[in-house]
Design an enzyme around this catalytic site. Structure first.
Site, PDB file in Angstrom:
ATOM      1  CG  ASN A 211      -0.198  -0.169   2.510  1.00 25.60           C
ATOM      2  OD1 ASN A 211       0.589   0.686   2.898  1.00 25.60           O
ATOM      3  ND2 ASN A 211      -0.433  -1.293   3.199  1.00 25.60           N
ATOM      4  CG  ASP A 281      -7.154  -5.274   5.751  1.00 24.78           C
ATOM      5  OD1 ASP A 281      -6.705  -5.146   6.904  1.00 24.78           O
ATOM      6  OD2 ASP A 281      -7.752  -4.372   5.139  1.00 24.78           O
ATOM      7  CE  LYS A 291       8.802 -11.350 -14.154  1.00 25.20           C
ATOM      8  NZ  LYS A 291       9.660 -10.497 -14.996  1.00 25.20           N
ATOM      9  N   PRO A 307      -3.343 -12.055   9.890  1.00 28.52           N
ATOM     10  CG  PRO A 307      -1.319 -12.398  11.005  1.00 28.52           C
ATOM     11  CD  PRO A 307      -1.991 -12.594   9.671  1.00 28.52           C
ATOM     12  CG  ASP A 308      -6.656  -7.027  13.587  1.00 27.25           C
ATOM     13  OD1 ASP A 308      -5.829  -6.251  14.094  1.00 27.25           O
ATOM     14  OD2 ASP A 308      -7.790  -6.669  13.235  1.00 27.25           O
ATOM     15  CG  PHE A 325      -2.959   5.674  13.417  1.00 25.20           C
ATOM     16  CD1 PHE A 325      -2.707   6.841  12.727  1.00 25.20           C
ATOM     17  CD2 PHE A 325      -2.494   5.558  14.714  1.00 25.20           C
ATOM     18  CE1 PHE A 325      -1.991   7.881  13.312  1.00 25.20           C
ATOM     19  CE2 PHE A 325      -1.777   6.581  15.314  1.00 25.20           C
ATOM     20  CZ  PHE A 325      -1.526   7.751  14.600  1.00 25.20           C
ATOM     21  CE  LYS A 339      -8.399  -0.347  12.905  1.00 26.38           C
ATOM     22  NZ  LYS A 339      -7.507   0.218  11.853  1.00 26.38           N
ATOM     23  CE  LYS A 343      -9.471  -4.233  14.086  1.00 27.11           C
ATOM     24  NZ  LYS A 343      -8.341  -4.031  13.165  1.00 27.11           N
TER      25      LYS A 343
END
Length: 403
Positions: A211, A281, A291, A307-308, A325, A339, A343
């Protein structure tokens, strides 16, 4: 609180009237205040007002024969413990960013070794102009300079948007906390673990899923926390940043790596865990050994959930004060508070990454901090200034939970 010597610079803008209240508040707190006004400032407010409030003569000219007989601009530069320019016009910001010394205020800023706080105040279009933002980027890179604000809302011209000067009460609070925006020592003896940057989930030996996170916000918080006295460990995905002074960086690549290293760091002892990292995620179900060749017009990629890290740390029996965040593009407040509740976090910092010039890969940001009993908006501002304000807020609330 020990009295400090505050040199207040006032430039030309309608917000200059607020500076009179700022002087009053600083004097009430026991500070010594001296005022330097630019020629533009004199069109909006009078020297007499600030002389009466500060109890000191107001300086306006670099070429004042009487004052400069004793090298007055150097004396002012050495006298100040803190320089605050409020309001700081677009013109002043441009001249300061370029290192100019063409009037008394810019000359003092060039000559002083004290920290300088710049408090922007201008029309929203002037603030958003790419030239102003280019100058703000230069100021954000200067370790001597902090940028406080601007606020957003209705402006004197009738426009609405970012560009308003912070209110005098907010500025007085920041000055009380010190030039970094976070009081020195507020985290002394505390151990912080911070995740930062992106993760990379391999598709094959060449390609990966990732990202746009640059890690700048996490590293800025780490630096601010270290300056506030904490021992800081950063669990960092791949970034192109130097470690802040006094901060230990433990590099990782994948989400699995980040969870494993975070659990290890927390197990070593942790008072506050701050998850700024943009953890993927999902990851590919399998990573090809070689490749993958471009042999078809389309390709399907099976993904499995990662995993979180944040939820795992928050669910530990020995969970530290946990701050998440949330980078969102729509309904930021709703998704962020959901969230936080889901959590079981102590606090969450939300930002709208769809706003141009803020968030990912930028030196600036604007956030809203939520906790179970309230919320607070911070910015738009430099990430370093936001980091210092976040550290002060986290220190305050983590101590309440600890008590």
């Amino acid at each position: 609180m020990a009295a400090r010597k505050i040199l207040l610079g006032i430039t030309g803008g309608i917000a200059a009237y607020k500076s009179a209240e700022l002087v009053r508040l600083l004097k009430k707190s026991g500070h010594d205040v001296r005022v330097v006004m630019t020629r533009g400032a004199e069109a909006f407010v009078t020297q007499l007002t600030f002389q009466a409030l500060s109890g000191e003569p107001v300086r306006t000219s670099l070429l004042d024969p009487e004052a400069e007989a004793g090298m007055g601009h150097i004396e002012l530069a050495k006298w100040a413990d803190q320089v605050v320019v409020a309001p700081a016009s677009a013109d002043f910001i441009a001249r300061l960013a370029q290192g100019m010394a063409d009037d008394l205020l810019t000359t003092v800023c060039c000559a002083t070794e004290a920290p300088i706080a710049v408090v922007p105040a201008m029309n929203q279009a002037m603030w958003s102009n790419h030239r102003t933002q280019r100058n703000m980027t230069l100021l954000a890179e200067d370790p001597q300079i902090s940028v406080w604000g601007p606020d957003q809302g209705e402006q004197a011209c009738g426009d609405t948007g970012p560009g308003r000067m912070l209110e005098p009460e907010a500025l007085a609070h920041l000055i009380r906390q010190g030039s970094s925006g976070a009081a020195e020592g507020v985290l002394t003896g505390q151990r912080l673990v911070i995740t930062a940057g992106p993760t990379r989930e391999p598709i094959d030996p060449v390609r990966y899923i990732s990202n746009h996170s640059s890690g700048k916000m996490g590293y800025a918080i780490a630096g601010a926390a270290a300056r506030a006295g904490a021992r800081v460990i950063v669990i960092s995905g791949p970034v192109n940043l130097d470690a802040p002074d006094g901060v230990e960086v433990r590099p990782v690549v994948t989400a699995d790596d980040m969870l494993r290293e975070s659990e290890r760091a927390v197990s070593e002892g942790c008072d506050v865990f701050i998850a700024t990292a943009a953890v993927a995620d999902y990851r590919p179900e399998s990573c090809a050994g070689d490749k993958i060749k471009k042999t078809r017009d389309a390709m399907s990629l099976a993904l499995v959930r990662n995993p979180d890290t944040l939820a795992t740390i928050a669910a530990r029996p020995d969970a530290p004060f946990t701050v998440g965040f949330a980078a969102e593009t729509t309904e930021v407040a709703r998704y962020a508070t959901d969230k936080m509740q889901r959590k079981k976090l102590n606090m969450i910092v939300a930002n709208d990454v769809s706003t141009p010039g803020l968030g990912f890969n930028s030196d600036h940001n604007a956030v809203t901090v939520f906790w179970p009993e309230g919320q607070q908006a911070i910015g738009p501002d430099s990430k370093h200034s936001i980091a210092a304000q976040l550290v002060a807020l986290i220190a305050e609330h983590s101590k309440k939970v600890g008590n």
